[in-house]
Design a protein around this motif. Sequence first.
Motif, PDB file in Angstrom:
ATOM      1  N   GLN A 157      39.522  -8.188  15.422  1.00 13.79           N
ATOM      2  CA  GLN A 157      39.852  -7.165  16.428  1.00 13.79           C
ATOM      3  C   GLN A 157      38.846  -6.020  16.421  1.00 13.79           C
ATOM      4  O   GLN A 157      39.097  -4.973  17.040  1.00 13.79           O
ATOM      5  CB  GLN A 157      41.260  -6.613  16.183  1.00 13.79           C
ATOM      6  N   GLY A 158      37.754  -6.180  15.677  1.00 16.40           N
ATOM      7  CA  GLY A 158      36.715  -5.149  15.667  1.00 16.40           C
ATOM      8  C   GLY A 158      36.844  -4.113  14.570  1.00 16.40           C
ATOM      9  O   GLY A 158      36.031  -3.187  14.496  1.00 16.40           O
ATOM     10  N   ILE A 159      37.842  -4.253  13.695  1.00 11.77           N
ATOM     11  CA  ILE A 159      38.049  -3.240  12.641  1.00 11.77           C
ATOM     12  C   ILE A 159      36.900  -3.263  11.633  1.00 11.77           C
ATOM     13  O   ILE A 159      36.375  -2.203  11.248  1.00 11.77           O
ATOM     14  CB  ILE A 159      39.406  -3.466  11.939  1.00 11.77           C
ATOM     15  N   GLY A 160      36.483  -4.455  11.220  1.00 13.18           N
ATOM     16  CA  GLY A 160      35.372  -4.548  10.270  1.00 13.18           C
ATOM     17  C   GLY A 160      34.104  -3.926  10.832  1.00 13.18           C
ATOM     18  O   GLY A 160      33.363  -3.228  10.121  1.00 13.18           O
ATOM     19  N   THR A 161      33.849  -4.143  12.109  1.00 16.01           N
ATOM     20  CA  THR A 161      32.671  -3.552  12.756  1.00 16.01           C
ATOM     21  C   THR A 161      32.780  -2.038  12.799  1.00 16.01           C
ATOM     22  O   THR A 161      31.794  -1.328  12.554  1.00 16.01           O
ATOM     23  CB  THR A 161      32.521  -4.129  14.170  1.00 16.01           C
ATOM     24  N   LEU A 162      33.977  -1.507  13.079  1.00 14.01           N
ATOM     25  CA  LEU A 162      34.170  -0.053  13.066  1.00 14.01           C
ATOM     26  C   LEU A 162      33.878   0.523  11.681  1.00 14.01           C
ATOM     27  O   LEU A 162      33.238   1.579  11.554  1.00 14.01           O
ATOM     28  CB  LEU A 162      35.607   0.296  13.476  1.00 14.01           C
ATOM     29  N   GLU A 170      25.354 -10.573   9.642  1.00 15.13           N
ATOM     30  CA  GLU A 170      24.178 -10.780  10.501  1.00 15.13           C
ATOM     31  C   GLU A 170      24.404 -10.165  11.877  1.00 15.13           C
ATOM     32  O   GLU A 170      23.492  -9.590  12.463  1.00 15.13           O
ATOM     33  CB  GLU A 170      23.851 -12.272  10.613  1.00 15.13           C
ATOM     34  N   ARG A 171      25.618 -10.274  12.401  1.00 17.18           N
ATOM     35  CA  ARG A 171      25.920  -9.658  13.706  1.00 17.18           C
ATOM     36  C   ARG A 171      25.727  -8.156  13.652  1.00 17.18           C
ATOM     37  O   ARG A 171      25.477  -7.515  14.681  1.00 17.18           O
ATOM     38  CB  ARG A 171      27.373  -9.942  14.108  1.00 17.18           C
ATOM     39  N   ALA A 172      25.875  -7.588  12.445  1.00 18.40           N
ATOM     40  CA  ALA A 172      25.726  -6.133  12.271  1.00 18.40           C
ATOM     41  C   ALA A 172      24.311  -5.753  11.848  1.00 18.40           C
ATOM     42  O   ALA A 172      24.076  -4.616  11.439  1.00 18.40           O
ATOM     43  CB  ALA A 172      26.738  -5.630  11.244  1.00 18.40           C
TER      44      ALA A 172
HETATM   45  C1  COA Z   1      34.535 -10.297   6.995  1.00 20.45           C
HETATM   46  C2  COA Z   1      35.670  -9.389   7.522  1.00 20.45           C
HETATM   47  C3  COA Z   1      35.708  -8.101   6.666  1.00 20.45           C
HETATM   48  C4  COA Z   1      35.385  -9.021   8.970  1.00 20.45           C
HETATM   49  O1  COA Z   1      36.380  -8.097   9.403  1.00 20.45           O
HETATM   50  P1  COA Z   1      36.959  -8.127  10.914  1.00 20.45           P
HETATM   51  O2  COA Z   1      37.797  -6.902  11.064  1.00 20.45           O
HETATM   52  O3  COA Z   1      37.607  -9.434  11.197  1.00 20.45           O
HETATM   53  O4  COA Z   1      35.600  -8.014  11.737  1.00 20.45           O
HETATM   54  P2  COA Z   1      35.394  -7.816  13.334  1.00 20.45           P
HETATM   55  O5  COA Z   1      36.681  -8.046  14.059  1.00 20.45           O
HETATM   56  O6  COA Z   1      34.704  -6.495  13.541  1.00 20.45           O
HETATM   57  O7  COA Z   1      34.369  -9.003  13.654  1.00 20.45           O
HETATM   58  C5  COA Z   1      33.115  -8.796  14.284  1.00 20.45           C
HETATM   59  C6  COA Z   1      32.556 -10.134  14.707  1.00 20.45           C
HETATM   60  O8  COA Z   1      32.262 -10.929  13.563  1.00 20.45           O
HETATM   61  C7  COA Z   1      32.991 -12.164  13.637  1.00 20.45           C
HETATM   62  N1  COA Z   1      33.391 -12.506  12.261  1.00 20.45           N
HETATM   63  C8  COA Z   1      34.261 -11.850  11.499  1.00 20.45           C
HETATM   64  N2  COA Z   1      34.355 -12.448  10.298  1.00 20.45           N
HETATM   65  C9  COA Z   1      33.511 -13.501  10.339  1.00 20.45           C
HETATM   66  C10 COA Z   1      33.157 -14.505   9.411  1.00 20.45           C
HETATM   67  N3  COA Z   1      33.675 -14.541   8.172  1.00 20.45           N
HETATM   68  N4  COA Z   1      32.253 -15.452   9.795  1.00 20.45           N
HETATM   69  C11 COA Z   1      31.719 -15.415  11.031  1.00 20.45           C
HETATM   70  N5  COA Z   1      32.010 -14.490  11.959  1.00 20.45           N
HETATM   71  C12 COA Z   1      32.899 -13.537  11.600  1.00 20.45           C
HETATM   72  C13 COA Z   1      34.168 -11.884  14.531  1.00 20.45           C
HETATM   73  O9  COA Z   1      34.635 -13.074  15.138  1.00 20.45           O
HETATM   74  C14 COA Z   1      33.576 -10.934  15.538  1.00 20.45           C
HETATM   75  O10 COA Z   1      32.853 -11.635  16.528  1.00 20.45           O
HETATM   76  P3  COA Z   1      32.854 -11.157  18.075  1.00 20.45           P
HETATM   77  O11 COA Z   1      32.139  -9.829  18.068  1.00 20.45           O
HETATM   78  O12 COA Z   1      32.109 -12.245  18.780  1.00 20.45           O
HETATM   79  O13 COA Z   1      34.279 -11.046  18.458  1.00 20.45           O
HETATM   80  C15 COA Z   1      37.038 -10.126   7.486  1.00 20.45           C
HETATM   81  O14 COA Z   1      36.909 -11.368   8.156  1.00 20.45           O
HETATM   82  C16 COA Z   1      37.593 -10.354   6.095  1.00 20.45           C
HETATM   83  O15 COA Z   1      38.254  -9.483   5.530  1.00 20.45           O
HETATM   84  N6  COA Z   1      37.319 -11.538   5.534  1.00 20.45           N
HETATM   85  C17 COA Z   1      37.836 -11.882   4.208  1.00 20.45           C
HETATM   86  C18 COA Z   1      37.203 -11.049   3.108  1.00 20.45           C
HETATM   87  C19 COA Z   1      35.699 -11.159   3.145  1.00 20.45           C
HETATM   88  O16 COA Z   1      35.120 -12.239   3.196  1.00 20.45           O
HETATM   89  N7  COA Z   1      35.073  -9.970   3.075  1.00 20.45           N
HETATM   90  C20 COA Z   1      33.626  -9.868   2.988  1.00 20.45           C
HETATM   91  C21 COA Z   1      33.299  -9.838   1.536  1.00 20.45           C
HETATM   92  S1  COA Z   1      31.599  -9.442   1.260  1.00 20.45           S
END
Ligand code: COA
Length: 76
Positions: free
Chosen positions: A10-15, A45-47
């Motif tokens: 939902q974009g929280i990680g990007t925020l 990578e997207r970031a």
């Molecule tokens: C990785 C993580 C923090 C991303 O948080 P999020 O709130 O889902 O991130 P966003 O919603 O901002 O996602 C941004 C984009 O990245 C994509 N994305 C998110 N997680 C991804 C993943 N693991 N692999 C590939 N793409 C991913 C989303 O689909 C989104 O794509 P869009 O812009 O086309 O819609 C979350 O998936 C998570 O908590 N994963 C489990 C714990 C983890 O692996 N943390 C990282 C440890 S280093």
Amino acid sequence: MATRSDAQGQGIGTLVLNAVFDHVAAEGGDLLWCNARVSAIAFYERAGFRTWGEQWVIPAHGPHVVMWRRIEPGRV
Ligand SMILES: CC(C)(COP(=O)(O)OP(=O)(O)OC[C@H]1O[C@@H](n2cnc3c(N)ncnc32)[C@H](O)[C@@H]1OP(=O)(O)O)[C@@H](O)C(=O)NCCC(=O)NCCS
């Protein structure tokens, strides 16, 4: 970092990342790095991050790799 499983995509990680980029720039930093789960490489990578070096395994947490990106000084 992690987003609660029912709130992912939902974009929280990007925020959160954008807030970190702003903080680093405000403190005068120009490079950010992290130990990333291999399963999250595409998210970083997207970031704008790139991988660096070889992967390694953190026991109980799986394969990781260093990722990094430059921070633009004028972003804040
Ligand atoms: C990785 C993580 C923090 C991303 O948080 P999020 O709130 O889902 O991130 P966003 O919603 O901002 O996602 C941004 C984009 O990245 C994509 N994305 C998110 N997680 C991804 C993943 N693991 N692999 C590939 N793409 C991913 C989303 O689909 C989104 O794509 P869009 O812009 O086309 O819609 C979350 O998936 C998570 O908590 N994963 C489990 C714990 C983890 O692996 N943390 C990282 C440890 S280093």
